[in-house]
Design a protein around this motif. Structure first.
Motif, PDB file in Angstrom:
ATOM      1  N   VAL A  89      76.777  37.516  39.766  1.00 27.12           N
ATOM      2  CA  VAL A  89      75.406  37.848  39.334  1.00 27.12           C
ATOM      3  C   VAL A  89      75.424  38.260  37.862  1.00 27.12           C
ATOM      4  O   VAL A  89      74.589  37.832  37.066  1.00 27.12           O
ATOM      5  CB  VAL A  89      74.839  39.000  40.205  1.00 27.12           C
ATOM      6  N   PHE A  90      76.395  39.086  37.508  1.00 28.94           N
ATOM      7  CA  PHE A  90      76.539  39.583  36.136  1.00 28.94           C
ATOM      8  C   PHE A  90      76.723  38.404  35.168  1.00 28.94           C
ATOM      9  O   PHE A  90      76.046  38.328  34.134  1.00 28.94           O
ATOM     10  CB  PHE A  90      77.750  40.521  36.102  1.00 28.94           C
ATOM     11  N   ALA A  91      77.609  37.487  35.528  1.00 33.70           N
ATOM     12  CA  ALA A  91      77.884  36.325  34.670  1.00 33.70           C
ATOM     13  C   ALA A  91      76.639  35.452  34.519  1.00 33.70           C
ATOM     14  O   ALA A  91      76.347  34.954  33.431  1.00 33.70           O
ATOM     15  CB  ALA A  91      79.040  35.513  35.247  1.00 33.70           C
ATOM     16  N   GLN A  92      75.900  35.286  35.605  1.00 38.29           N
ATOM     17  CA  GLN A  92      74.668  34.486  35.581  1.00 38.29           C
ATOM     18  C   GLN A  92      73.650  35.099  34.606  1.00 38.29           C
ATOM     19  O   GLN A  92      73.030  34.396  33.806  1.00 38.29           O
ATOM     20  CB  GLN A  92      74.063  34.414  36.991  1.00 38.29           C
ATOM     21  N   VAL A  93      73.493  36.427  34.678  1.00 41.37           N
ATOM     22  CA  VAL A  93      72.534  37.122  33.798  1.00 41.37           C
ATOM     23  C   VAL A  93      72.959  36.972  32.333  1.00 41.37           C
ATOM     24  O   VAL A  93      72.132  36.643  31.471  1.00 41.37           O
ATOM     25  CB  VAL A  93      72.402  38.619  34.197  1.00 41.37           C
ATOM     26  N   LEU A  94      74.237  37.172  32.044  1.00 41.03           N
ATOM     27  CA  LEU A  94      74.725  37.023  30.664  1.00 41.03           C
ATOM     28  C   LEU A  94      74.501  35.604  30.158  1.00 41.03           C
ATOM     29  O   LEU A  94      74.050  35.404  29.028  1.00 41.03           O
ATOM     30  CB  LEU A  94      76.212  37.372  30.568  1.00 41.03           C
ATOM     31  N   SER A  95      74.808  34.641  31.010  1.00 36.05           N
ATOM     32  CA  SER A  95      74.655  33.236  30.627  1.00 36.05           C
ATOM     33  C   SER A  95      73.179  32.899  30.371  1.00 36.05           C
ATOM     34  O   SER A  95      72.836  32.300  29.346  1.00 36.05           O
ATOM     35  CB  SER A  95      75.231  32.363  31.740  1.00 36.05           C
ATOM     36  N   ASP A  96      72.295  33.317  31.275  1.00 42.25           N
ATOM     37  CA  ASP A  96      70.852  33.049  31.127  1.00 42.25           C
ATOM     38  C   ASP A  96      70.297  33.649  29.833  1.00 42.25           C
ATOM     39  O   ASP A  96      69.452  33.046  29.176  1.00 42.25           O
ATOM     40  CB  ASP A  96      70.062  33.657  32.296  1.00 42.25           C
ATOM     41  N   LEU A  97      70.753  34.859  29.504  1.00 42.47           N
ATOM     42  CA  LEU A  97      70.188  35.575  28.360  1.00 42.47           C
ATOM     43  C   LEU A  97      70.986  35.355  27.074  1.00 42.47           C
ATOM     44  O   LEU A  97      70.675  35.932  26.038  1.00 42.47           O
ATOM     45  CB  LEU A  97      70.108  37.074  28.681  1.00 42.47           C
ATOM     46  N   GLN A 130      68.894  42.348  44.398  1.00 39.99           N
ATOM     47  CA  GLN A 130      68.503  43.635  43.809  1.00 39.99           C
ATOM     48  C   GLN A 130      69.428  44.001  42.644  1.00 39.99           C
ATOM     49  O   GLN A 130      68.970  44.557  41.643  1.00 39.99           O
ATOM     50  CB  GLN A 130      68.518  44.728  44.886  1.00 39.99           C
ATOM     51  N   VAL A 131      70.713  43.663  42.762  1.00 41.87           N
ATOM     52  CA  VAL A 131      71.647  43.865  41.644  1.00 41.87           C
ATOM     53  C   VAL A 131      71.152  43.076  40.426  1.00 41.87           C
ATOM     54  O   VAL A 131      71.098  43.595  39.308  1.00 41.87           O
ATOM     55  CB  VAL A 131      73.089  43.424  42.033  1.00 41.87           C
ATOM     56  N   GLU A 132      70.745  41.837  40.664  1.00 42.28           N
ATOM     57  CA  GLU A 132      70.256  40.995  39.561  1.00 42.28           C
ATOM     58  C   GLU A 132      68.982  41.580  38.937  1.00 42.28           C
ATOM     59  O   GLU A 132      68.854  41.652  37.706  1.00 42.28           O
ATOM     60  CB  GLU A 132      69.989  39.567  40.054  1.00 42.28           C
ATOM     61  N   LEU A 133      68.053  42.013  39.766  1.00 41.11           N
ATOM     62  CA  LEU A 133      66.801  42.611  39.266  1.00 41.11           C
ATOM     63  C   LEU A 133      67.101  43.818  38.375  1.00 41.11           C
ATOM     64  O   LEU A 133      66.500  43.990  37.312  1.00 41.11           O
ATOM     65  CB  LEU A 133      65.919  43.071  40.436  1.00 41.11           C
ATOM     66  N   GLU A 134      68.038  44.663  38.821  1.00 37.62           N
ATOM     67  CA  GLU A 134      68.365  45.869  38.060  1.00 37.62           C
ATOM     68  C   GLU A 134      69.058  45.518  36.741  1.00 37.62           C
ATOM     69  O   GLU A 134      68.738  46.095  35.704  1.00 37.62           O
ATOM     70  CB  GLU A 134      69.240  46.806  38.907  1.00 37.62           C
ATOM     71  N   LEU A 135      69.977  44.552  36.771  1.00 40.52           N
ATOM     72  CA  LEU A 135      70.657  44.159  35.526  1.00 40.52           C
ATOM     73  C   LEU A 135      69.645  43.613  34.513  1.00 40.52           C
ATOM     74  O   LEU A 135      69.680  43.969  33.329  1.00 40.52           O
ATOM     75  CB  LEU A 135      71.745  43.115  35.807  1.00 40.52           C
ATOM     76  N   ARG A 136      68.725  42.778  34.986  1.00 43.78           N
ATOM     77  CA  ARG A 136      67.709  42.210  34.074  1.00 43.78           C
ATOM     78  C   ARG A 136      66.782  43.307  33.539  1.00 43.78           C
ATOM     79  O   ARG A 136      66.388  43.286  32.369  1.00 43.78           O
ATOM     80  CB  ARG A 136      66.918  41.106  34.771  1.00 43.78           C
ATOM     81  N   ALA A 137      66.450  44.264  34.403  1.00 40.21           N
ATOM     82  CA  ALA A 137      65.578  45.377  33.965  1.00 40.21           C
ATOM     83  C   ALA A 137      66.288  46.218  32.900  1.00 40.21           C
ATOM     84  O   ALA A 137      65.658  46.691  31.945  1.00 40.21           O
ATOM     85  CB  ALA A 137      65.200  46.246  35.160  1.00 40.21           C
ATOM     86  N   GLN A 138      67.602  46.383  33.037  1.00 40.46           N
ATOM     87  CA  GLN A 138      68.348  47.172  32.048  1.00 40.46           C
ATOM     88  C   GLN A 138      68.434  46.439  30.711  1.00 40.46           C
ATOM     89  O   GLN A 138      68.327  47.064  29.658  1.00 40.46           O
ATOM     90  CB  GLN A 138      69.736  47.532  32.589  1.00 40.46           C
ATOM     91  N   VAL A 139      68.601  45.116  30.755  1.00 40.53           N
ATOM     92  CA  VAL A 139      68.599  44.347  29.493  1.00 40.53           C
ATOM     93  C   VAL A 139      67.223  44.453  28.829  1.00 40.53           C
ATOM     94  O   VAL A 139      67.118  44.645  27.606  1.00 40.53           O
ATOM     95  CB  VAL A 139      68.971  42.865  29.726  1.00 40.53           C
ATOM     96  N   LYS A 140      66.168  44.356  29.628  1.00 40.54           N
ATOM     97  CA  LYS A 140      64.800  44.433  29.092  1.00 40.54           C
ATOM     98  C   LYS A 140      64.571  45.796  28.418  1.00 40.54           C
ATOM     99  O   LYS A 140      64.039  45.872  27.307  1.00 40.54           O
ATOM    100  CB  LYS A 140      63.798  44.208  30.226  1.00 40.54           C
ATOM    101  N   LEU A 141      65.007  46.870  29.080  1.00 37.75           N
ATOM    102  CA  LEU A 141      64.840  48.206  28.503  1.00 37.75           C
ATOM    103  C   LEU A 141      65.702  48.347  27.239  1.00 37.75           C
ATOM    104  O   LEU A 141      65.265  48.940  26.242  1.00 37.75           O
ATOM    105  CB  LEU A 141      65.207  49.285  29.531  1.00 37.75           C
ATOM    106  N   PHE A 142      66.898  47.785  27.269  1.00 40.87           N
ATOM    107  CA  PHE A 142      67.763  47.800  26.074  1.00 40.87           C
ATOM    108  C   PHE A 142      67.017  47.172  24.888  1.00 40.87           C
ATOM    109  O   PHE A 142      67.028  47.716  23.783  1.00 40.87           O
ATOM    110  CB  PHE A 142      69.061  47.032  26.357  1.00 40.87           C
ATOM    111  N   MET A 143      66.374  46.027  25.140  1.00 37.14           N
ATOM    112  CA  MET A 143      65.650  45.333  24.065  1.00 37.14           C
ATOM    113  C   MET A 143      64.466  46.165  23.570  1.00 37.14           C
ATOM    114  O   MET A 143      64.173  46.199  22.377  1.00 37.14           O
ATOM    115  CB  MET A 143      65.201  43.954  24.538  1.00 37.14           C
TER     116      MET A 143
END
Length: 315
Positions: free
Chosen positions: A151-159, A113-126
């Protein structure tokens, strides 16, 4: 006559205005500091009440902007997490700065759920800005907490978001003016940040050599306290872990980030991330930071110390 050559900077400093989007008065204070030359970058809270206005201001004034990932204040961006998720209380709000940490210690938070929220925040930022964040850090330093950091590092790396913040501040332990409860919190933040370094390195994420800002928040911000912070940063010098540009004299340039929280005090009913603005945001501390960051003597100090303000992409 040939124009005078600017001396080689000793430091490249990113001065980041946190909590951009929190309320219209916060946004105005941050923009005023940027226009005065006192800040060089902002971190956007996408779930805050004035986030769209903030993104529009950044576009209009060409302010380098990153994401202030928020898991502790207000309402999740991801709709499926707004009810009955481990990230929110019975009222649908995040657990708060200390509540989030307590829930994490009790293993009550779902990292998916932390990962889902971080990705949703990046999407909204974009959606708000039209581009990926140039950097991404954590509101109330949640990004360096155990489990979350992975989780945070994974999201940054993926994006492919290249930069983050590692809040380990030189000189933190020689600040007798910090109240005991803050000193305890900052010491824990520092420990969590140190433990995050191998994780961030493993994912190829970068950060400046030196972090500053815990010892210069609110009323603690003054020309002498900022001068002290800079001298600690110069003493700490460039880390071998991050790439620093070298000058002609082979003196490596120190890269640093100074975290600041300027703004005009929030109106009691206007702002925040869903629960209204907090006490700090309604206090005179924010306005004090605005006046310090716009002070010509601070800009003179930067020139004297050969500190060049820049954005993350310039490091």
């Amino acid at each position: 006559m040939r124009p005078a050559i600017m001396p080689q900077p000793r430091m490249k400093l990113v001065v980041t205005g946190d909590d951009f989007g929190y309320c219209p008065r916060r946004n105005q204070g941050i923009v005023d500091c940027f226009q005065a030359g006192g800040i060089s970058s902002v971190s956007l809270l996408v779930n805050a009440s004035a986030a769209k206005e903030a993104a529009d201001l950044a576009k209009r004034h060409n302010i380098p902007i990153g994401l202030h990932a928020n898991l502790s204040e207000g309402i999740p961006v991801c709709q499926s997490l707004q009810q009955a998720s481990t990230l929110v209380n019975q009222h649908g709000f995040f657990h708060g700065k200390m509540g989030f940490r307590q829930a994490l210690e009790r293993s009550q938070l779902c990292m998916k759920q932390v990962e889902l929220e971080l990705r949703a925040q990046v999407k909204l930022f974009m959606e708000l800005t039209g581009h990926l964040p140039h950097h991404m850090d954590g509101h109330q330093h949640v990004h360096v907490l155990p489990e979350v950091r992975e989780v945070f590092a994974q999201v940054l790396s993926d994006l492919r978001i290249p930069y983050t913040r590692v809040p380990v501040e030189p000189g933190l332990h020689s600040c007798p003016w910090l109240p005991a409860h803050l000193h305890r919190f900052y010491t824990q933040v520092e420990k969590d940040a140190m433990d995050s370094i191998p994780v961030f390195k493993r994912y190829g994420i970068r950060w400046p050599d030196v972090y500053l800002g815990l010892t210069t928040m609110g009323q603690n911000m003054s020309i002498p306290s900022l001068q002290r912070a800079l001298s600690h940063a110069f003493s700490a010098g460039p880390a071998v872990t991050t790439s620093s540009s070298a000058s002609e004299s082979n003196q490596p340039v120190v890269t640093a980030e100074l975290m600041v929280h300027p703004g005009y005090p929030s109106h009691p009913q206007k702002g925040g991330c869903g629960e209204g603005p907090d006490d700090f945001s309604q206090s005179a501390d924010r306005q004090h930071e605005v006046s310090m960051l716009k002070d010509p003597s601070l800009l003179a100090l930067y020139r004297q110390e050969r500190v060049q303000l820049c954005a993350f992409k310039d490091l």
